[in-house]
Scaffold this motif. Structure first.
Motif, short mmCIF file in Angstrom:
data_model
loop_
_atom_site.label_atom_id
_atom_site.label_comp_id
_atom_site.label_asym_id
_atom_site.label_seq_id
_atom_site.Cartn_x
_atom_site.Cartn_y
_atom_site.Cartn_z
N UNK A 1 -30.91 88.71 80.56
CA UNK A 1 -29.93 89.02 79.49
C UNK A 1 -30.76 89.97 78.57
N UNK A 2 -30.13 91.15 78.37
CA UNK A 2 -30.74 92.26 77.68
C UNK A 2 -30.29 92.31 75.96
N UNK A 3 -29.25 91.50 75.98
CA UNK A 3 -28.55 91.46 74.47
C UNK A 3 -28.73 90.00 73.86
N UNK A 4 -28.72 89.95 72.58
CA UNK A 4 -28.64 88.42 71.95
C UNK A 4 -27.14 88.23 72.21
N UNK A 5 -26.31 89.19 72.24
CA UNK A 5 -24.88 88.39 72.24
C UNK A 5 -24.53 87.95 73.55
N UNK A 6 -25.10 88.23 74.50
CA UNK A 6 -25.00 87.72 75.91
C UNK A 6 -25.32 86.32 76.00
N UNK A 7 -26.26 85.66 74.94
CA UNK A 7 -26.28 84.20 74.94
C UNK A 7 -25.12 83.44 74.10
N UNK A 8 -24.25 83.88 73.76
CA UNK A 8 -23.21 83.45 73.14
C UNK A 8 -22.12 82.92 74.25
N UNK A 9 -21.61 81.71 74.15
CA UNK A 9 -20.75 81.20 75.10
C UNK A 9 -19.59 80.46 74.66
N UNK A 10 -18.43 80.66 74.95
CA UNK A 10 -16.94 80.08 74.21
C UNK A 10 -17.53 78.24 74.23
N UNK A 11 -17.08 77.87 72.81
CA UNK A 11 -17.58 76.49 72.79
C UNK A 11 -18.55 76.06 72.13
N UNK A 12 -19.58 77.15 72.03
CA UNK A 12 -21.05 76.82 71.40
C UNK A 12 -20.98 77.06 69.88
N UNK A 13 -21.92 76.14 69.44
CA UNK A 13 -22.10 76.01 68.09
C UNK A 13 -23.22 76.92 67.80
N UNK A 14 -23.56 78.16 67.14
CA UNK A 14 -24.43 78.93 67.01
C UNK A 14 -24.85 78.85 65.47
N UNK A 15 -26.27 78.76 65.12
CA UNK A 15 -26.60 78.97 63.93
C UNK A 15 -26.93 80.42 63.54
N UNK A 16 -26.72 81.07 62.66
CA UNK A 16 -26.94 82.32 62.32
C UNK A 16 -27.57 82.37 61.06
N UNK A 17 -28.65 82.96 60.54
CA UNK A 17 -29.18 83.16 59.13
C UNK A 17 -28.34 84.08 58.22
N UNK A 18 -28.50 83.91 57.01
CA UNK A 18 -27.90 85.02 56.25
C UNK A 18 -28.92 85.86 55.15
N UNK A 19 -28.28 86.43 54.36
CA UNK A 19 -29.11 87.21 53.41
C UNK A 19 -29.99 88.18 54.05
N UNK A 20 -30.95 88.38 53.70
CA UNK A 20 -32.02 89.41 54.41
C UNK A 20 -32.41 89.09 55.72
N UNK A 21 -32.10 87.84 56.27
CA UNK A 21 -32.35 87.57 57.61
C UNK A 21 -31.16 87.27 58.55
N UNK A 22 -30.11 88.18 57.87
CA UNK A 22 -28.94 88.30 58.85
C UNK A 22 -29.45 88.97 60.34
N UNK A 23 -28.87 88.45 61.36
CA UNK A 23 -29.41 88.96 62.64
C UNK A 23 -28.63 90.45 63.06
N UNK A 24 -29.37 91.39 62.23
CA UNK A 24 -28.61 92.84 62.26
C UNK A 24 -28.38 93.31 63.86
N UNK A 25 -29.30 92.94 64.80
CA UNK A 25 -28.92 93.27 65.91
C UNK A 25 -27.77 92.60 66.64
N UNK A 26 -27.68 91.45 66.22
CA UNK A 26 -26.42 90.62 66.89
C UNK A 26 -25.24 91.38 66.07
N UNK A 27 -25.17 91.72 65.08
CA UNK A 27 -24.02 92.01 64.33
C UNK A 27 -23.58 93.27 64.99
N UNK A 28 -24.71 94.12 65.51
CA UNK A 28 -24.33 95.61 65.90
C UNK A 28 -23.91 95.40 67.47
#
Length: 413
Positions: A1-28
């Motif tokens: 898998x070459x992207x962070x987004x490829x690790x997301x699956x329907x039904x999964x509970x995913x923790x994402x940090x906030x503030x300056x720790x936001x996963x900027x690559x995932x959001x892109x």
């Protein structure tokens, strides 16, 4: 898998940090491929008005567990795609420790050092708790994330995947200067701070104004949820104790602030179990917590969450910082706010909290209140004296109405 987004699956509970720790690559990645958010429940602590992440807006079937209200979460509640948990910071920490393990945690770290260790940099508030309990862990490695002496770090060997992406961290711009009202509040609050006190305050124009009035103080300490430009201003003015550690969970500001926080020898980044530990806060001598509010009533009750019936935020760290300040030897709790809203037509000191408010702090925790009109120190005052002191710092045009309302309340007690 070459992207962070490829690790997301329907039904999964995913923790994402906030503030300056936001996963900027995932959001892109998700902006380019929102279908990856279908059926995913995102869990994270996002401050309203800070950051760009809108996980619910990515896909009509995305879900979110939130701890602060925001426009996106408000819409998600209407659509039954969001849940809002009424927890303060220690409560959020307990939730992350006790809820079912996350299917995935996404971290944002510095590139590895020669031994393979990646630093959590300037954001260590909640990620360490969720990370320890996640079934799978993936990371964005970013040279923009400063390497710090945080107690939390990860080794490349414990990552299920890591992708290097040098994207600027999420920033926050604080208003410079401040209004005359804010400057006046800052000056009055500064008069209550003694050399050698340990301070807690957040972000915004009032903390900046306060910092500007504290530059002649000396040997101040900091133990706070986040460091911002106000902390840097105190440091550069020589107001901070050069030998005292600065304990915080996150830095929030621009790239220059992150660089300052990352190289500062005294700043120690820790998660909320340390920064918001009520026992540890109470053990700090002369711990002064400085916060704001939406409104305060004549009993000393504080509403810091709800404005005109609409939730604006959450309780955050205020309750535990208040408890710590009140239990600290020589500690103080300062609630600083403008006396009015809506161009002076609405008093923020009210007779009693009504159906449109929420009680964030009860009256037995009332201590010191500051408006541009003065200071009310009410901790040891009886009912009538407390009400009188609070009326005295209300805007002059609202005092007569408050006095009349208090007489009516007093007759029904």
């Amino acid at each position: 898998m070459k992207r962070l987004a490829d690790h997301l699956q329907p039904g999964a509970r995913v923790f994402v940090p906030g503030l300056c720790g936001e996963p900027t690559l995932l959001l892109r990645e998700l902006a380019q491929d929102p279908e990856r958010a279908r059926g995913v429940r995102f869990v994270g602590v996002q401050f309203p008005g800070i950051g760009s992440a809108d996980y619910l807006g990515l896909h009509p079937e995305a879900q979110q567990t939130a701890f602060f209200m925001s426009p996106s979460v408000r819409q998600g509640l209407r659509e039954r795609r969001a849940e809002l948990l009424s927890l303060d910071y220690p409560g959020i920490a307990r939730h992350l420790q006790q809820c079912p393990p996350f299917d995935l945690a996404i971290g944002h770290f510095s590139p590895p050092d020669a031994e393979g260790w990646c630093s959590a940099g300037v954001c260590s508030d909640f990620l360490p708790i969720a990370w320890a309990r996640a079934k799978r862990r993936v990371a964005q490695l970013n040279s923009s994330m400063p390497r710090t002496g945080s107690a939390f770090r990860v080794h490349l060997s414990e990552l299920d995947a890591a992708i290097e992406a040098d994207i600027p961290l999420t920033t926050f711009s604080e208003a410079a200067g401040g209004s005359e009202t804010e400057l006046r509040i800052g000056r009055l609050a500064a008069e209550l701070v003694r050399d050698g006190d340990t301070l807690q305050f957040g972000i915004g124009s009032v903390p900046l104004a306060l910092a500007g009035s504290l530059t002649s103080h000396r040997r101040l300490g900091l133990h706070t949820g986040m460091v911002s430009q106000a902390a840097r201003a105190l440091d550069e003015a020589g107001a901070l104790d050069p030998d005292a550690p600065i304990t915080t969970g996150v830095a929030l500001g621009n790239a220059s602030l992150y660089e300052w926080a990352g190289r500062h020898p005294n700043i120690r980044f820790a998660d909320v179990r340390s920064t918001h530990d009520p026992t540890g806060l109470a053990a700090l001598p002369r711990f002064v917590a400085i916060n704001s509010a939406v409104e305060v009533d004549l009993f000393g009750q504080v509403n810091a969450e709800r404005n005109d019936g609409a939730l604006q935020a959450g309780s955050g760290g205020l309750p535990v910082f208040a408890q710590g300040a009140l239990r600290s030897p020589g500690g103080r709790l300062l609630i600083c706010m403008a006396a009015t809203a809506k161009r002076g037509t609405l008093s923020r000191i009210v007779p009693s909290l009504g159906a449109q408010g929420l009680c964030t702090l009860p009256r037995h925790m009332a201590d010191v209140f500051v408006t541009e009109h003065g200071v009310a120190q009410v901790r040891e005052l009886g009912l009538d004296d407390r009400a009188e002191a609070l009326i005295a710092i209300a805007a002059p045009e609202h005092r007569a109405g408050l006095e009349e309302a208090w007489r009516a309340i007093r007759n029904r007690l």
